[in-house]
Design a protein around this motif. Structure first.
Motif, PDB file in Angstrom:
ATOM      1  N   ILE A   1      -5.236   5.069   2.318  1.00  0.00           N
ATOM      2  CA  ILE A   1      -5.570   3.858   3.462  1.00  0.00           C
ATOM      3  C   ILE A   1      -6.763   4.019   3.941  1.00  0.00           C
ATOM      4  CG2 ILE A   1      -4.644   2.543   5.259  1.00  0.00           C
ATOM      5  CD1 ILE A   1      -1.584   3.292   4.265  1.00  0.00           C
TER       6      ILE A   1
ATOM      7  N   ASP B   1      -1.709  -5.333   2.893  1.00  0.00           N
ATOM      8  CA  ASP B   1      -3.100  -6.337   3.114  1.00  0.00           C
ATOM      9  C   ASP B   1      -2.694  -7.785   3.173  1.00  0.00           C
ATOM     10  OD1 ASP B   1      -5.850  -7.727   2.067  1.00  0.00           O
ATOM     11  OD2 ASP B   1      -6.150  -6.027   3.187  1.00  0.00           O
TER      12      ASP B   1
ATOM     13  N   LYS C   1       0.761  -1.335  -0.077  1.00  0.00           N
ATOM     14  CA  LYS C   1       0.087  -0.045  -0.042  1.00  0.00           C
ATOM     15  C   LYS C   1       0.850   1.226   0.057  1.00  0.00           C
ATOM     16  CE  LYS C   1      -3.928  -2.161   0.071  1.00  0.00           C
ATOM     17  NZ  LYS C   1      -4.783  -1.978  -0.865  1.00  0.00           N
TER      18      LYS C   1
END
Length: 473
Positions: free
Chosen positions: A92, A145, A74
């Protein structure tokens, strides 16, 4: 039925143990896979960061998103020159729930984290910290994730499971075949040999021949072969005894009649005026009477057992004298001297006829052994009495008993040491003495001679005799 067999149970246990071993290997393996997965994400994020740092231009949002997607993270934070810089980032939505430092993790920590990742099904956002590759910075940090990580771990675990199952099945199959060939096969051979022997134990050809290569199975086959040999020998002995009993039963009637006629002529000899004949006649009558009695009760071992002794009080010296007189005549011209060391007043309570038979067997064996050497010899009978009972010894100067005869001394058909002997004499004598509650012992034997001892306990001889039924009533 399959699980009740040795090979079937061995197969199931092999599969279970191999699977257990694979389970014990699975946890460290899946932990290692998780660590490699995270390190690969750090490496890919570092490559993307270095490519971005190589240019001073600002990249557009689409290219940044593509770089993050290819890296599988991310955002990327790189610390260089004591400065912490956010290199790549994306929006996020959810907060970071866990932080994992891969710079120096312990094995237990890695395994616990891997188990937790498999256990928690809900996706999480985690932070991963590690060392940059090739020292390209002080620290690299990514946010990612866990969904893809968990799916990769599950896929890896399933592949490990199927591989373990295949290895277990192949290992179990190979061990199953090996057990069937090297263990179950020889055991079946032993069982088949036992079944074959049980059908005809008298047939010596059915005795197993040890051939197993394994030490344990070889020892089992040798033990079985020894047991079968002993059993076959014992059965043959019993068959010979039964045949002997049948033969004695057939001839005892006619032999008794012949001896009865001889007894009548011996009775007439007692009235002869010839002094020599008059002296010999009583001994001849006694010998024939004993022979008649033996024919009437059949020869020992021709019956199932010897009759119980008929106890009476008698002097031992006359019995010993009769034995020596009979054997002196049988010795003929051979130079054998006989000695008696029997106290004149010694009396004992036993079966005189059975004791006569025992002494005759022992003295005859000694005489025959001395005659076989062709040398002069001496046979001595002695006795003494004490508080425990009576002891009678028979000593000779013969060549001694061979080792084979000593091993089976009191066993019928096995203790014979003279060519043509049946091996029954000492077996009969031992049985007769056991009937008195005593024992027949071999005290010594060797080139200097042999010595036997008859031990008769006083407590047996002095035991009260059972009262007749009518008297008891």
């Amino acid at each position: 039925m399959f699980l009740n067999t040795l090979s079937g149970r061995f197969l199931m246990l092999t599969i279970a143990f191999v699977m257990l071993a694979e389970v014990l290997i699975f946890v460290p393996s899946i932990a290692r896979y998780r660590e490699d997965f995270l390190l690969s994400r750090l490496e890919r994020a570092q490559i993307a960061s270095l490519a971005l740092l190589a240019t001073d231009e600002v990249i557009d949002a689409n290219l940044e998103a593509e770089l993050l997607q290819n890296a599988g993270v991310k955002n990327v934070v790189l610390r260089r020159n004591e400065m912490r810089e956010l290199i790549l980032s994306s929006p996020i939505i959810q907060p970071v729930t866990q932080t994992y430092d891969l710079r120096d993790p312990g094995a237990s920590v890695l395994m616990m984290d891997a188990i937790r990742r498999l256990w928690v099904a809900e996706p999480e956002l985690i932070r991963v910290i590690g060392d940059p590759v090739e020292q390209a910075g002080l620290l690299i940090e990514v946010t990612m994730d866990t969904a893809e990580l968990r799916m990769a771990m599950i896929d890896y675990g399933l592949r490990i499971l199927w591989l373990s199952a295949a290895i277990s099945a192949l290992t179990a199959l190979l061990l199953f075949v090996a057990v069937r060939i090297f263990i179950v096969g020889p055991i079946h051979r032993v069982v088949d040999a036992m079944a074959s022997y049980a059908k005809a134990p008298e047939d010596a050809r059915r005795i197993i021949e040890p051939s197993a290569g394994a030490v344990e199975l070889r020892e089992a086959e040798e033990g079985l072969a020894e047991m079968q040999t002993q059993l076959t020998t014992a059965l043959k002995q019993k068959e010979r005894l039964a045949q002997l009993g049948g033969a004695v039963a057939r001839i005892s009637h006619d032999l008794r009649n012949i001896l009865t006629t001889a007894q009548l002529f011996a009775d007439r000899m007692e009235s002869s005026k010839d002094p020599a004949v008059a002296r010999a006649a009583p001994k001849l009558v006694n010998s024939i009477s004993r022979a008649v009695n033996l024919c009437e009760s059949t020869l020992a071992f021709g019956r199932a057992e010897e009759p119980p002794p008929k106890l009476s009080r008698f002097a031992l010296a006359p019995v010993v004298g009769d034995v020596i007189d009979s054997e002196r005549l049988a010795a003929g011209e051979h130079d054998i001297s006989y000695a008696e060391d029997i106290p004149a007043g010694l009396t004992m309570r036993a079966d005189a006829e059975q004791l006569f038979r025992v002494l005759t067997n022992l003295v005859r064996n000694a005489r025959q052994a001395i005659v076989a050497t062709g040398k002069p010899g001496e046979i001595c009978l002695s006795s003494h009495e004490d508080d425990e009972g009576w002891t009678i010894t028979v000593t000779d100067t013969g060549p001694g008993l061979p080792p084979k005869a000593q091993e089976h001394l009191f066993q019928p058909f096995q203790g014979g040491f003279r060519k043509g002997g049946s091996g029954l004499g000492l077996a009969i004598s031992a049985e007769l003495i056991r009937g008195h509650g005593g024992r027949l012992d071999l005290l010594k034997t060797g080139p200097e001679g042999t010595k036997f001892a008859i031990v008769l306990p006083r407590e047996f001889a002095e035991a009260p005799e059972p009262m007749p039924r009518k008297a008891a009533e």
